[in-house]
Write an enzyme that holds these catalytic residues in place. Sequence first.
Site, PDB file in Angstrom:
ATOM      1  N   CYS A   1       0.836  -1.206   0.000  1.00 36.22           N
ATOM      2  CA  CYS A   1       0.000   0.000   0.000  1.00 36.22           C
ATOM      3  C   CYS A   1       0.876   1.265   0.000  1.00 36.22           C
ATOM      4  O   CYS A   1       1.755   1.427   0.870  1.00 36.22           O
ATOM      5  CB  CYS A   1      -0.907  -0.020   1.233  1.00 36.22           C
ATOM      6  SG  CYS A   1      -1.780   1.521   1.515  1.00 36.22           S
TER       7      CYS A   1
ATOM      8  N   CYS B   1       0.668   3.138   3.271  1.00 33.52           N
ATOM      9  CA  CYS B   1       1.408   2.454   4.346  1.00 33.52           C
ATOM     10  C   CYS B   1       2.903   2.713   4.187  1.00 33.52           C
ATOM     11  O   CYS B   1       3.624   2.889   5.179  1.00 33.52           O
ATOM     12  CB  CYS B   1       1.111   0.955   4.334  1.00 33.52           C
ATOM     13  SG  CYS B   1      -0.531   0.537   4.985  1.00 33.52           S
TER      14      CYS B   1
ATOM     15  N   ASP C   1      -1.160  16.438  -0.577  1.00 34.45           N
ATOM     16  CA  ASP C   1      -1.455  15.623  -1.750  1.00 34.45           C
ATOM     17  C   ASP C   1      -0.444  15.931  -2.851  1.00 34.45           C
ATOM     18  O   ASP C   1      -0.091  17.093  -3.087  1.00 34.45           O
ATOM     19  CB  ASP C   1      -2.887  15.920  -2.239  1.00 34.45           C
ATOM     20  CG  ASP C   1      -3.387  14.873  -3.218  1.00 34.45           C
ATOM     21  OD1 ASP C   1      -4.298  14.106  -2.843  1.00 34.45           O
ATOM     22  OD2 ASP C   1      -2.872  14.819  -4.357  1.00 34.45           O
TER      23      ASP C   1
ATOM     24  N   HIS D   1      -3.937   0.183   8.514  1.00 34.64           N
ATOM     25  CA  HIS D   1      -4.441   0.026   7.142  1.00 34.64           C
ATOM     26  C   HIS D   1      -5.913  -0.350   7.164  1.00 34.64           C
ATOM     27  O   HIS D   1      -6.288  -1.463   7.541  1.00 34.64           O
ATOM     28  CB  HIS D   1      -3.655  -1.030   6.358  1.00 34.64           C
ATOM     29  CG  HIS D   1      -4.142  -1.156   4.952  1.00 34.64           C
ATOM     30  ND1 HIS D   1      -3.741  -0.293   3.950  1.00 34.64           N
ATOM     31  CD2 HIS D   1      -5.048  -1.990   4.383  1.00 34.64           C
ATOM     32  CE1 HIS D   1      -4.370  -0.605   2.833  1.00 34.64           C
ATOM     33  NE2 HIS D   1      -5.170  -1.645   3.072  1.00 34.64           N
TER      34      HIS D   1
ATOM     35  N   ASN E   1     -13.333   9.546  -0.954  1.00 32.76           N
ATOM     36  CA  ASN E   1     -13.848   8.794  -2.090  1.00 32.76           C
ATOM     37  C   ASN E   1     -13.870   7.315  -1.726  1.00 32.76           C
ATOM     38  O   ASN E   1     -12.885   6.784  -1.219  1.00 32.76           O
ATOM     39  CB  ASN E   1     -12.968   9.024  -3.319  1.00 32.76           C
ATOM     40  CG  ASN E   1     -13.013  10.471  -3.780  1.00 32.76           C
ATOM     41  OD1 ASN E   1     -14.077  11.075  -3.804  1.00 32.76           O
ATOM     42  ND2 ASN E   1     -11.877  11.038  -4.119  1.00 32.76           N
TER      43      ASN E   1
ATOM     44  N   THR F   1      -8.546   5.987  -5.748  1.00 27.31           N
ATOM     45  CA  THR F   1      -7.393   5.401  -6.443  1.00 27.31           C
ATOM     46  C   THR F   1      -6.419   4.732  -5.479  1.00 27.31           C
ATOM     47  O   THR F   1      -5.605   3.916  -5.909  1.00 27.31           O
ATOM     48  CB  THR F   1      -6.629   6.486  -7.246  1.00 27.31           C
ATOM     49  OG1 THR F   1      -6.219   7.519  -6.357  1.00 27.31           O
ATOM     50  CG2 THR F   1      -7.511   7.063  -8.349  1.00 27.31           C
TER      51      THR F   1
ATOM     52  N   HIS G   1      -8.709   7.525   3.440  1.00 23.27           N
ATOM     53  CA  HIS G   1      -8.099   8.857   3.510  1.00 23.27           C
ATOM     54  C   HIS G   1      -9.163   9.921   3.354  1.00 23.27           C
ATOM     55  O   HIS G   1     -10.164   9.734   2.662  1.00 23.27           O
ATOM     56  CB  HIS G   1      -6.997   9.040   2.462  1.00 23.27           C
ATOM     57  CG  HIS G   1      -7.393   8.724   1.051  1.00 23.27           C
ATOM     58  ND1 HIS G   1      -7.477   7.435   0.581  1.00 23.27           N
ATOM     59  CD2 HIS G   1      -7.712   9.529   0.012  1.00 23.27           C
ATOM     60  CE1 HIS G   1      -7.837   7.461  -0.698  1.00 23.27           C
ATOM     61  NE2 HIS G   1      -7.996   8.716  -1.067  1.00 23.27           N
TER      62      HIS G   1
ATOM     63  N   HIS H   1      -9.558  13.872   2.254  1.00 13.90           N
ATOM     64  CA  HIS H   1      -8.963  15.041   1.632  1.00 13.90           C
ATOM     65  C   HIS H   1      -9.446  16.281   2.383  1.00 13.90           C
ATOM     66  O   HIS H   1     -10.657  16.430   2.618  1.00 13.90           O
ATOM     67  CB  HIS H   1      -9.431  15.193   0.178  1.00 13.90           C
ATOM     68  CG  HIS H   1      -9.100  14.045  -0.732  1.00 13.90           C
ATOM     69  ND1 HIS H   1      -8.107  14.129  -1.680  1.00 13.90           N
ATOM     70  CD2 HIS H   1      -9.640  12.807  -0.859  1.00 13.90           C
ATOM     71  CE1 HIS H   1      -8.055  12.987  -2.364  1.00 13.90           C
ATOM     72  NE2 HIS H   1      -8.984  12.169  -1.892  1.00 13.90           N
TER      73      HIS H   1
HETATM   74  P1  DGP Z   1      -8.410   9.268  -4.132  1.00 15.09           P
HETATM   75  O1  DGP Z   1      -8.634   9.556  -5.583  1.00 15.09           O
HETATM   76  O2  DGP Z   1      -9.526   9.783  -3.265  1.00 15.09           O
HETATM   77  O3  DGP Z   1      -8.079   7.796  -3.886  1.00 15.09           O
HETATM   78  O4  DGP Z   1      -7.150  10.118  -3.727  1.00 15.09           O
HETATM   79  C1  DGP Z   1      -5.848   9.645  -3.676  1.00 15.09           C
HETATM   80  C2  DGP Z   1      -4.948  10.844  -3.596  1.00 15.09           C
HETATM   81  O5  DGP Z   1      -3.656  10.405  -3.228  1.00 15.09           O
HETATM   82  C3  DGP Z   1      -4.788  11.600  -4.914  1.00 15.09           C
HETATM   83  O6  DGP Z   1      -5.342  12.911  -4.753  1.00 15.09           O
HETATM   84  C4  DGP Z   1      -3.293  11.655  -5.154  1.00 15.09           C
HETATM   85  C5  DGP Z   1      -2.713  11.232  -3.837  1.00 15.09           C
HETATM   86  N1  DGP Z   1      -1.505  10.457  -3.940  1.00 15.09           N
HETATM   87  C6  DGP Z   1      -1.339   9.280  -4.592  1.00 15.09           C
HETATM   88  N2  DGP Z   1      -0.078   8.831  -4.459  1.00 15.09           N
HETATM   89  C7  DGP Z   1       0.558   9.748  -3.683  1.00 15.09           C
HETATM   90  C8  DGP Z   1       1.896   9.843  -3.187  1.00 15.09           C
HETATM   91  O7  DGP Z   1       2.758   8.993  -3.402  1.00 15.09           O
HETATM   92  N3  DGP Z   1       2.182  10.938  -2.433  1.00 15.09           N
HETATM   93  C9  DGP Z   1       1.253  11.895  -2.148  1.00 15.09           C
HETATM   94  N4  DGP Z   1       1.649  12.932  -1.409  1.00 15.09           N
HETATM   95  N5  DGP Z   1      -0.011  11.834  -2.593  1.00 15.09           N
HETATM   96  C10 DGP Z   1      -0.343  10.772  -3.354  1.00 15.09           C
END
Ligand code: DGP
Length: 113
Positions: A4, A7, A30, A46, A86, A94, A99, A101
């Site tokens: 993950c 994680c 983000d 997790h 989400n 994704t 999480h 936001h």
């Molecule tokens: P969601 O679409 O709700 O699953 O949002 C996942 C968010 O995670 C997306 O806005 C981009 C962020 N994200 C994905 N990988 C990384 C990472 O490696 N570092 C950071 N800081 N954010 C990440």
Amino acid sequence: MSACIFCKIIAGDIPSAKVYEDDKVYAFRDINPQAPTHILVIPKEHIPGCDAVTAENSPVVARIFEVIPAIAKAEGLQEGYRVVSNCGAHAGQTVPHLHFHILGGKPLSLEMA
Ligand code: DGP
């Protein structure tokens, strides 16, 4: 080691711009900000997403919702902010680690879908 991404961020195996940490919760910026302030708040445990919240693990969700206003205050979001989680493919989740936001720093669109 967990596969993950979040994680790995908690473990420090992937770098992140940390804004808050305690024994149960981690928050970081983000990587693809959708607003001037875009922070992700996650449980260290997790939990795959909202659908996986249970009576056993929900105390950390309550803790997250105590942390969120403290982060918002520290980030100067006194004009308001949005909290989004989400859940699943149709919502655009994704990363399968629960999480929240925090989005703010400008007037946000009211469009929800
Ligand atoms: P969601 O679409 O709700 O699953 O949002 C996942 C968010 O995670 C997306 O806005 C981009 C962020 N994200 C994905 N990988 C990384 C990472 O490696 N570092 C950071 N800081 N954010 C990440």
